[in-house]
Motif scaffolding. Structure first.
Motif, short mmCIF file in Angstrom:
data_model
loop_
_atom_site.label_atom_id
_atom_site.label_comp_id
_atom_site.label_asym_id
_atom_site.label_seq_id
_atom_site.Cartn_x
_atom_site.Cartn_y
_atom_site.Cartn_z
N PRO A 1 -2.35 21.37 25.65
CA PRO A 1 -2.67 20.19 26.46
C PRO A 1 -1.92 18.92 26.02
N ALA A 2 -1.29 18.96 24.84
CA ALA A 2 -0.65 17.74 24.37
C ALA A 2 0.68 17.53 25.08
N ARG A 3 1.13 16.28 25.11
CA ARG A 3 2.43 15.95 25.68
C ARG A 3 2.93 14.74 24.92
N ILE A 4 4.13 14.84 24.35
CA ILE A 4 4.71 13.68 23.66
C ILE A 4 5.46 12.88 24.69
N THR A 5 5.06 11.61 24.88
CA THR A 5 5.62 10.83 25.99
C THR A 5 6.73 9.89 25.55
N SER A 6 6.80 9.58 24.26
CA SER A 6 7.92 8.75 23.83
C SER A 6 8.07 8.85 22.33
N GLY A 7 9.20 8.38 21.84
CA GLY A 7 9.36 8.22 20.42
C GLY A 7 10.35 9.16 19.79
N SER A 8 10.43 9.06 18.48
CA SER A 8 11.35 9.88 17.72
C SER A 8 10.76 10.14 16.34
N VAL A 9 11.03 11.32 15.82
CA VAL A 9 10.58 11.65 14.46
C VAL A 9 11.80 12.17 13.71
N ARG A 10 12.21 11.47 12.69
CA ARG A 10 13.37 11.92 11.93
C ARG A 10 12.96 12.27 10.52
N LEU A 11 13.45 13.43 10.08
CA LEU A 11 13.23 13.84 8.70
C LEU A 11 14.61 13.89 8.05
N ASP A 12 14.81 13.07 7.04
CA ASP A 12 16.13 13.01 6.41
C ASP A 12 17.22 12.73 7.43
N GLY A 13 16.90 11.91 8.42
CA GLY A 13 17.89 11.55 9.43
C GLY A 13 18.00 12.52 10.59
N ARG A 14 17.32 13.67 10.51
CA ARG A 14 17.45 14.68 11.55
C ARG A 14 16.29 14.57 12.53
N GLU A 15 16.64 14.47 13.82
CA GLU A 15 15.60 14.32 14.84
C GLU A 15 14.82 15.63 14.99
N LEU A 16 13.47 15.53 14.94
CA LEU A 16 12.65 16.74 15.04
C LEU A 16 12.13 16.98 16.45
N LEU A 17 11.88 15.89 17.19
CA LEU A 17 11.33 16.07 18.54
C LEU A 17 12.38 16.75 19.39
N GLY A 18 11.95 17.77 20.13
CA GLY A 18 12.90 18.48 20.99
C GLY A 18 13.54 19.65 20.29
N LEU A 19 13.29 19.80 19.00
CA LEU A 19 13.83 20.99 18.32
C LEU A 19 13.12 22.24 18.84
N SER A 20 13.82 23.37 18.79
CA SER A 20 13.20 24.61 19.22
C SER A 20 12.09 25.00 18.25
N ASP A 21 11.22 25.85 18.72
CA ASP A 21 10.11 26.30 17.89
C ASP A 21 10.65 26.96 16.62
N ARG A 22 11.72 27.72 16.79
CA ARG A 22 12.31 28.43 15.66
C ARG A 22 12.84 27.45 14.61
N ALA A 23 13.52 26.39 15.09
CA ALA A 23 14.08 25.41 14.16
C ALA A 23 12.96 24.67 13.42
N LEU A 24 11.88 24.35 14.18
CA LEU A 24 10.76 23.67 13.56
C LEU A 24 10.09 24.55 12.50
N ARG A 25 10.04 25.86 12.80
CA ARG A 25 9.45 26.79 11.85
C ARG A 25 10.22 26.79 10.55
N GLY A 26 11.55 26.64 10.68
CA GLY A 26 12.39 26.59 9.49
C GLY A 26 12.08 25.36 8.63
#
Ligand SMILES: Nc1ncnc2c1ncn2[C@@H]1O[C@H](COP(=O)(O)OP(=O)(O)O)[C@@H](O)[C@H]1O
Ligand code: SF4
Ligand SMILES: [Mg+2]
Lengths: 332, 336
Positions: free
Chosen positions: A62-87
């Motif tokens: 039910p969740a939906r991210i409507t705006s923003g950005s999340v960077r870890l060590d400069g790398r954008e996490l929002l929009g990453l594939s499930d597989r990449a996030l799992r890594g």
């Protein structure tokens, strides 16, 4: 120093039967490597959702991210594939949670779960035998007596404190850079709580981890964190070094939070004693979300209130500090 | 564990005794004169009376029950008026067919039901879920014998894809009897063609028999999976970076399957009862058909025997389910 975690303008809604629930609204939060930040606020204010959403752990829908950005060590996490996030989860960002009774799978041995987690964290590069030796090593590191035996035990055979140690061992096995600890001691009794906090402080120090410690207990936060972010109804309302929060709280909510406590080291839950009601997040007000409970509310509070710097490393979202420069203009 | 099994078996004897009392009473207060029946339609009134005394039908019910139990303990299930043979011999002939059919049916129901339930949960409220739900709703709504008739009508009679009924075709060789289950006996005799033919004959009756169970298993497993997928330990597994397949098929399913097991046990029992209808439709010579014929002709001793056998099978199934439960869940294992 470049931030390790950089959350900007993150907004998240839940699509419910009753309408759109604005759970997280334009939250910005930065964390430096090795820094320990406490995230406090009443139950339901969005602490868990915020930290989980950043790493793809809130179910969409039910969740939906409507705006923003999340960077870890400069790398954008929002929009990453499930597989990449799992890594990233497990290996770079580790999480431990509130209730150690429910976060271990009841029908698998502790060792099986540790080995699985360690292998997953390594992306499958680590074999079973090596994972087992890492697991036993970690069980030792979290001071679990008799690691060999606990390895073969089922979760229900361990006490709550022991289970939390197992979960900590699991979380830290891959030597992540960031630990999210979501109320890790809330479900434990006081003596065990202190032991676990000691252990966490020790491990954070040892491993040079950055940590976000979620709690509704300012006392807990004060023991392990150098900085505190206060959340109210899906927004961050104040963000300051721990000393400033206790000595010079700026936001009326933070002030009420401290005043409501007979003793500063008491759970924030008592905050319910601030009169007034929480805003309806299905129809959130455009202005300050605390206005319904704020004694100092005035006309200007009906317009959006950004976070502003009011001192070194001290930000607050409140119209009482309008003369302060808005964030970005100031050097924080 | 051993103590628990012994206790359960003891309890089973008590429950079977209760079942025997109830069935015995009901069968005897039901209208119909057993002496008349045993004597046959052409017997004179004198002959009927003679048989009444000879077979003890004139004695009080409790005494007759005592005598019946005495026989039972010696392994004597009595004689069928209808087939004229010892009931034990009938049972030995018809029961394996039913066991084979029911095992095949429950196997289908589990093999399809569990994965479909998982799939529906994983795709909650999306197309696969809707399709699977349609299937499970129709499984609840369609009466078993009606479904059997329809399958027989379209797939066997109309399209000729499947045989109309029976256990084997007239040209198939019946394998030497070992278990009485033709599929196994044929395989043991090294005759896969006959085993295949036996399975082929079972497909339609098994489809009719397993459909309601399939629906129930899907429903329970879907609901359980949905619940388990929302549990904290699943969140933790995801936070560790464990992949979705392992989380669903291993971490979640092993938890979700526990309540599903209880449903499987229950449905297995219902299937045994359902054979009375389905074996009738497909003229499948099993214990259900035998029981139906015995009931129609008020053939008392076969009715008693079949009731007790089905009762015992039901209880044994429950015991097996509980043991499986203990094998899967360490918390249960600790308690027994
Ligand atoms: N799956 C969900 N669907 C709808 N609302 C949710 C869901 N998860 C959380 N919420 C809502 O989001 C808000 C924030 O929850 P949470 O982050 O768990 O609070 P806490 O600060 O206590 O950790 C709560 O009001 C909760 O009701
Ligand atoms: S912005 Fe206004 S309503 Fe909100 S806390 Fe400040 S004074 Fe109170
Ligand atoms: Mg929470």
């Amino acid at each position: 120093m470049a931030p390790l975690l950089d959350i900007r303008d993150l907004s998240l809604v839940f699509d419910t039967f009753d309408g759109t629930y604005h759970a997280i609204d334009k939250v910005s939060l930065q964390l430096k490597p090795g820094e320990a930040l406490g995230l406090v606020g009443e139950t339901g204010c969005g602490k868990s959702v915020l930290t989980r959403a950043a790493f793809g752990l809130v179910p969409v829908p039910p969740a939906r991210i409507t705006s923003g950005s999340v960077r870890l060590d400069g790398r954008e996490l929002l929009g990453l594939s499930d597989r990449a996030l799992r890594g990233i989860r497990g290996s770079e960002v580790a999480m431990i949670f509130q209730d150690p009774m429910t976060y271990l799978n009841p029908v698998f041995r502790v060792g099986t779960q540790l080995v699985d987690a360690i292998r997953a964290q390594s992306g499958g590069r680590i074999g079973k035998a090596e994972a087992k030796s890492i697991a036993l090593d970690m069980l030792d590191k979290v001071h679990l007596p008799n690691p060999d035996r606990q390895f073969r035990a089922y979760p229900h055979e361990l006490s709550g404190g022991m289970r939390q140690r197992v979960l900590i061992a699991m979380a830290l096995a891959a030597k992540p850079k960031l630990l999210i600890a979501d109320e890790p001691t809330t479900a434990l009794d006081v003596t065990i709580q202190a032991q676990i906090l000691d252990l966490m402080a020790e491990l954070v120090e040892d491993l040079g981890l950055a940590m976000i410690m979620i709690s509704h207990d300012l006392g807990v936060v004060a023991q392990v964190c150098s900085r505190v972010a206060v959340m109210y109804a899906g927004k961050i309302v104040e963000d300051a070094p721990i000393g400033r929060i206790f000595d010079a709280p700026a936001h009326p909510y933070t002030q009420g939070l401290l005043a409501a406590l007979p003793h500063p080291f008491k759970p924030v839950d008592r905050l319910a004693s601030i009169p007034g009601t929480l805003p309806d997040l299905l129809h959130p007000p455009a202005g300050c979300r605390f206005a319904g409970r704020c004694a100092q509310a005035h006309a200007a509070c009906a317009a959006p209130v950004p976070l502003r710097a009011v001192g070194p490393q001290h930000r607050v979202a409140c119209t009482l500090y309008e003369d302060a420069a808005p964030e970005g203009a100031a050097h924080v | 564990m051993r103590k628990m099994i012994a206790k359960r078996l003891g309890l089973m004897v008590v429950m079977l005794l209760g079942l025997a009392v109830i069935t015995f009473t009901v069968a005897n207060v039901a209208p119909g004169d057993p002496a008349r029946l045993a004597a046959g339609p052409d017997a004179s009134a004198d002959m009927v009376e003679e048989i009444r005394v000879e077979r003890g039908f004139d004695r009080p019910l409790p005494i007759r029950f005592g005598i019946y139990l005495g026989q039972l303990v010696q392994g004597d299930l009595g004689t069928s008026v209808y087939t004229g043979r010892p009931v034990l011999q009938d049972v030995a002939q018809f029961l394996p067919a039913t066991v084979e059919l029911v095992l095949f049916s429950i196997f289908i129901a589990i093999l399809l039901g569990v994965p479909l339930g998982v799939l529906a949960a994983v795709f909650q409220n999306r197309v696969p879920d809707h399709a699977i739900r349609l299937l499970s709703v129709s499984g609840v709504a369609l009466p078993m014998f009606w479904l059997g008739l329809m399958l027989q009508w379209y797939l066997a009679l109309d399209l000729g894809w499947f045989p109309l009924g029976g256990r084997l075709g007239i040209f198939d060789d019946v394998p030497p009897k070992i278990t009485g289950m033709i599929t196994f006996d044929a395989l043991l005799a090294g005759d896969p063609a006959t085993a295949g033919a036996a399975l082929w004959h079972m497909i339609l009756p098994a489809a009719a028999l397993s459909f309601p169970a399939l629906a129930a298993i899907i429903r329970v497993n879907r609901a359980e999976m949905l619940e388990v997928l929302g549990r904290d330990y699943v969140t933790n597994a995801r936070a560790q970076g464990i992949g979705p397949f392992r989380i669903i098929a291993v971490y979640s399913l092993k938890n979700a399957i526990l309540p599903t097991l209880a449903m499987i046990g229950l449905r297995f029992g219902w299937m045994l009862g359902g054979t009375v209808l389905v074996e009738g439709v497909f003229d499948f010579p099993g214990i259900g058909l035998y029981a139906a014929k015995a009931a129609i002709s008020s053939d008392f001793e076969p009715i008693m025997a079949v009731t007790l056998i089905l009762g015992a099978a039901f209880m044994l199934t429950n015991l097996v389910i509980d043991l499986a439960y203990a094998a899967l869940d360490p918390r249960v294992r600790n308690q027994i």
